[in-house]
Design an enzyme around this catalytic site. Structure first.
Site, mmCIF file in Angstrom:
data_model
loop_
_atom_site.group_PDB
_atom_site.id
_atom_site.type_symbol
_atom_site.label_atom_id
_atom_site.label_comp_id
_atom_site.label_asym_id
_atom_site.label_seq_id
_atom_site.Cartn_x
_atom_site.Cartn_y
_atom_site.Cartn_z
ATOM 1 N N ASP A 54 0.651 -1.156 0.000
ATOM 2 C CA ASP A 54 0.226 0.096 -0.006
ATOM 3 C C ASP A 54 0.622 1.189 -0.034
ATOM 4 O O ASP A 54 1.541 1.368 1.029
ATOM 5 C CB ASP A 54 -0.910 0.027 1.455
ATOM 6 C CG ASP A 54 -1.863 0.996 1.290
ATOM 7 O OD1 ASP A 54 -2.903 1.150 0.386
ATOM 8 O OD2 ASP A 54 -1.744 1.907 1.884
ATOM 9 N N THR A 87 -3.349 6.015 -4.203
ATOM 10 C CA THR A 87 -2.089 6.779 -3.755
ATOM 11 C C THR A 87 -0.984 6.718 -4.620
ATOM 12 O O THR A 87 -0.114 7.605 -4.737
ATOM 13 C CB THR A 87 -2.018 6.181 -2.321
ATOM 14 O OG1 THR A 87 -1.690 4.947 -2.152
ATOM 15 C CG2 THR A 87 -2.974 6.619 -1.345
ATOM 16 N N THR A 88 -0.544 5.430 -5.025
ATOM 17 C CA THR A 88 0.800 5.260 -5.669
ATOM 18 C C THR A 88 0.514 5.881 -7.016
ATOM 19 O O THR A 88 1.398 6.411 -7.413
ATOM 20 C CB THR A 88 0.744 3.734 -5.910
ATOM 21 O OG1 THR A 88 0.497 3.140 -4.724
ATOM 22 C CG2 THR A 88 2.192 3.533 -6.461
ATOM 23 N N ASP A 371 -9.556 0.243 1.794
ATOM 24 C CA ASP A 371 -9.501 0.477 0.290
ATOM 25 C C ASP A 371 -10.738 0.104 -0.464
ATOM 26 O O ASP A 371 -11.374 1.032 -0.895
ATOM 27 C CB ASP A 371 -8.272 0.000 -0.594
ATOM 28 C CG ASP A 371 -7.170 0.629 -0.014
ATOM 29 O OD1 ASP A 371 -6.899 1.334 0.701
ATOM 30 O OD2 ASP A 371 -6.004 0.218 -0.515
HETATM 31 P P1 ADP Z 1 -2.842 2.738 -6.019
HETATM 32 O O1 ADP Z 1 -2.076 2.797 -4.921
HETATM 33 O O2 ADP Z 1 -2.584 3.759 -7.214
HETATM 34 O O3 ADP Z 1 -4.162 2.255 -6.076
HETATM 35 P P2 ADP Z 1 -2.422 -0.224 -6.919
HETATM 36 O O4 ADP Z 1 -1.306 -0.911 -6.752
HETATM 37 O O5 ADP Z 1 -3.753 -0.381 -6.121
HETATM 38 O O6 ADP Z 1 -2.055 1.585 -6.898
HETATM 39 O O7 ADP Z 1 -2.805 -0.044 -8.595
HETATM 40 C C1 ADP Z 1 -3.681 0.473 -9.248
HETATM 41 C C2 ADP Z 1 -3.529 0.517 -10.793
HETATM 42 O O8 ADP Z 1 -3.463 -0.838 -11.237
HETATM 43 C C3 ADP Z 1 -4.692 1.286 -11.243
HETATM 44 O O9 ADP Z 1 -4.239 1.921 -12.392
HETATM 45 C C4 ADP Z 1 -5.746 0.002 -11.766
HETATM 46 O O10 ADP Z 1 -6.247 0.190 -13.104
HETATM 47 C C5 ADP Z 1 -4.725 -1.001 -12.153
HETATM 48 N N1 ADP Z 1 -5.098 -2.537 -12.071
HETATM 49 C C6 ADP Z 1 -5.807 -2.829 -10.949
HETATM 50 N N2 ADP Z 1 -6.110 -4.349 -11.172
HETATM 51 C C7 ADP Z 1 -5.584 -4.391 -12.389
HETATM 52 C C8 ADP Z 1 -5.833 -5.700 -13.398
HETATM 53 N N3 ADP Z 1 -6.220 -6.887 -13.048
HETATM 54 N N4 ADP Z 1 -5.216 -5.492 -14.758
HETATM 55 C C9 ADP Z 1 -4.693 -4.281 -15.001
HETATM 56 N N5 ADP Z 1 -4.471 -3.251 -14.172
HETATM 57 C C10 ADP Z 1 -4.908 -3.316 -13.221
HETATM 58 MG MG MG Z 2 -5.261 0.546 -5.179
#
Ligand code: ADP
Ligand code: MG
Length: 512
Positions: A54, A87-88, A371
């Site tokens: 996270d 957040t990322t 989340d």
């Molecule tokens: P954040 O802290 O920004 O939420 P995450 O590690 O949760 O970071 O990643 C979010 C990103 O991953 C988003 O751009 C989301 O659309 C993408 N994402 C989530 N699940 C998938 C998936 N199964 N395939 C491709 N992209 C994905």
């Molecule tokens: Mg996320």
């Protein structure tokens, strides 16, 4: 001769230093983005170790020295507060906007021009994003929950956990969900009981297992006699004197209990200790009592039962008591029992019991559920979701390049193109973290968006470009928008700084 005692760094150097610091912040979390992102192991000064994926948790645990790094970390905080997720994305987007700005600065574009270009770009980007909105039904909301959980420990059980998310969010705001974690059982045992949990077991076996017409006394403190301070000796010279002393103590304890029972309370909850004699007395009077309840638990109970938490038993009055229709003990195999309050006057709270094999997993699931509940709630409230996997960013970038930049023209259009390039950091990083080629994937994505296929994103598992809505990768539109907005605001703030002035520690005058 120096005029002030501050150290000063100016103009281009200052800006370049700040931009470089932003990259360092982004590099800390970059590899965690997306379902194939890796975890980080955090060790704090007290030796506690957390393993997490996270972004906000990671950034919170680093002791940032650079002032600009601190500002950038705030982006993650705002994003989390407003949107629970993304957040990322917000952090790496901020850093990328600044990296692109640096390239323009190197080409001689003035920071003000870049600022204006970025501001125009974000306005057009938001407008275009609105056009990509989908109105979510329950199925899509389930997908929103699942998407938020991908890449975390929760992933294996995400079907079950996503359903739980929808259930609790139906009843309550995510902040009002009372979460209890239990270790030693599989994640699939997690459930949302129909009522408010009292996280502790009753103190005495003889206390009733169920209570009707509940009246709750909520005490943030002890129910015991105050001990003497250390160093005080109590001299009792005879057995009768000792007996008298004990009698006196009991009379005082009885007075406490009778006061509380007299008000009509049949459940007593405290955050600290309860004297064992008192617990026995309560048991005899059919009153349930639990000690060492978490303060947050007591607050959730107070809110849903319309009660007031008091700091001592003397302060308790009849109108402070909370109420509920029924209280029941719940027994799960192999676990300590807990109690549940049903039919509470305020119905907008819910409980969630997260089961996990170890505490570490339980905490990571809890973060993932935080989340997921948040995004489901947000998607429901705003009524707008979009496909994920980099799809909206690629589509917006294309619109900015093809429509907005030529329309604006001049040097500002360079900044708009830079903004578009920066947005594509999302699919590029998703590809990179999945071991795919960022360049090849991006080119394929751009090509897929030429037609009417705004939902095409990156399937990080197969390495192919597909319709993300069909794939079930869905996010609240608000998460994508907020990440763009706060990244732009922060990048602009950094670009407008041309001086770093570091104040010296003020000299403290000695007290005479
Ligand atoms: P954040 O802290 O920004 O939420 P995450 O590690 O949760 O970071 O990643 C979010 C990103 O991953 C988003 O751009 C989301 O659309 C993408 N994402 C989530 N699940 C998938 C998936 N199964 N395939 C491709 N992209 C994905
Ligand atoms: Mg996320």
């Amino acid at each position: 001769m120096s005029v002030t005692d501050a150290s000063q760094q100016s103009s281009e150097t200052a800006l370049s230093i700040n931009i470089a610091h932003a990259q360092v912040v982004a590099d800390t979390v970059r590899s965690t983005l997306g379902p194939k992102g890796l975890d980080k192991m955090l060790a704090d000064a007290g030796g506690r170790v957390t393993i997490t994926n996270d972004g906000a948790t990671i950034l919170r645990n680093v002791n940032w020295v650079s002032p600009i790094a601190k500002k950038i970390v705030e982006v993650a905080r705002t994003q989390e507060e407003q949107c629970y997720d993304g957040t990322t994305t917000a952090i790496i987007l901020t850093a990328e906007l600044l990296k692109q700005a640096q390239m323009l600065l190197d080409r001689g574009v003035h920071p003000t021009t870049i600022v204006e270009g970025y501001r125009a770009a974000v306005l057009h980007a938001k407008e275009h994003l609105n056009g990509l909105a989908i109105v979510p039904d329950d199925d899509l909301l389930l997908q929103v929950a699942k998407t938020a959980m991908t890449g975390k420990s929760a992933e294996g059980e995400r079907d079950h956990l996503a359903k739980l998310c929808l259930e609790v969010v139906d009843a309550s705001r995510p902040e009002s969900v009372h979460i209890m974690t239990r270790t030693g059982s599989p994640i699939s045992d997690s459930f949302s009981p129909n009522g408010i949990v009292i996280g502790r077991q009753k103190m005495h076996n003889a206390m009733p297992k169920s209570v009707d017409d509940v009246k709750l006394a909520l005490i943030d403190g002890n129910l015991e006699l105050e001990g003497f301070g250390s160093g005080v000796n109590l001299n009792l010279n005879s057995y009768s004197e000792a007996e008298e002393y004990r009698e006196g103590q009991r009379a005082k304890l009885k007075e406490m209990a009778d006061h509380i029972i007299g008000l009509g309370a049949n459940i007593v909850l405290t955050t600290k200790n309860v004297d064992p004699w008192l617990a026995e007395y309560f048991a005899k009077k059919n009153v349930v009592c639990a000690r060492r309840c978490a303060a947050s638990n007591l607050e959730a109970i107070a809110e849903s039962c319309d009660g007031l938490i008091v700091s001592g038993w003397e302060d308790l009055e009849e109108e402070d008591l909370g109420s509920a229709g029924k209280c029941e003990e719940v027994i799960q195999e192999g676990q300590p029992p807990f109690m549940l309050l049903h039919d509470t006057p305020t119905a907008n709270t819910a409980s969630l019991i997260i089961c996990a094999p170890t505490e570490e997993v339980a905490h990571e699931i809890r973060r993932a559920m935080d989340d997921a509940m948040g995004v489901v709630w947000l998607a429901k409230k705003e009524g707008e979701v979009v496909a994920g996997g980099g799809a909206p960013q690629v589509d917006i970038a294309m619109h900015l390049r093809n429509t907005t930049a030529p329309m604006v023209g001049g040097r500002e259009s360079l900044a708009i193109e830079a903004f578009a390039e920066a947005l594509e950091i999302v699919p590029r990083t998703l590809a990179e973290n999945a071991g795919l080629s960022p360049i090849d994937m991006l080119m394929e994505l751009r090509q897929s968006h030429v037609g009417d296929s705004a939902r095409f994103g990156l399937n990080v598992y197969s390495g192919s470009v597909v319709d993300m809505a069909e794939e079930g990768v869905i996010e609240p539109l608000r998460v994508v928008r907020q990440a763009m907005e706060s990244a732009t605001e922060t990048a602009v703030m950094v670009l407008r700084i041309d001086d770093i002035i570091t104040a010296k520690e003020p000299e403290i005058e000695e007290l005479v």
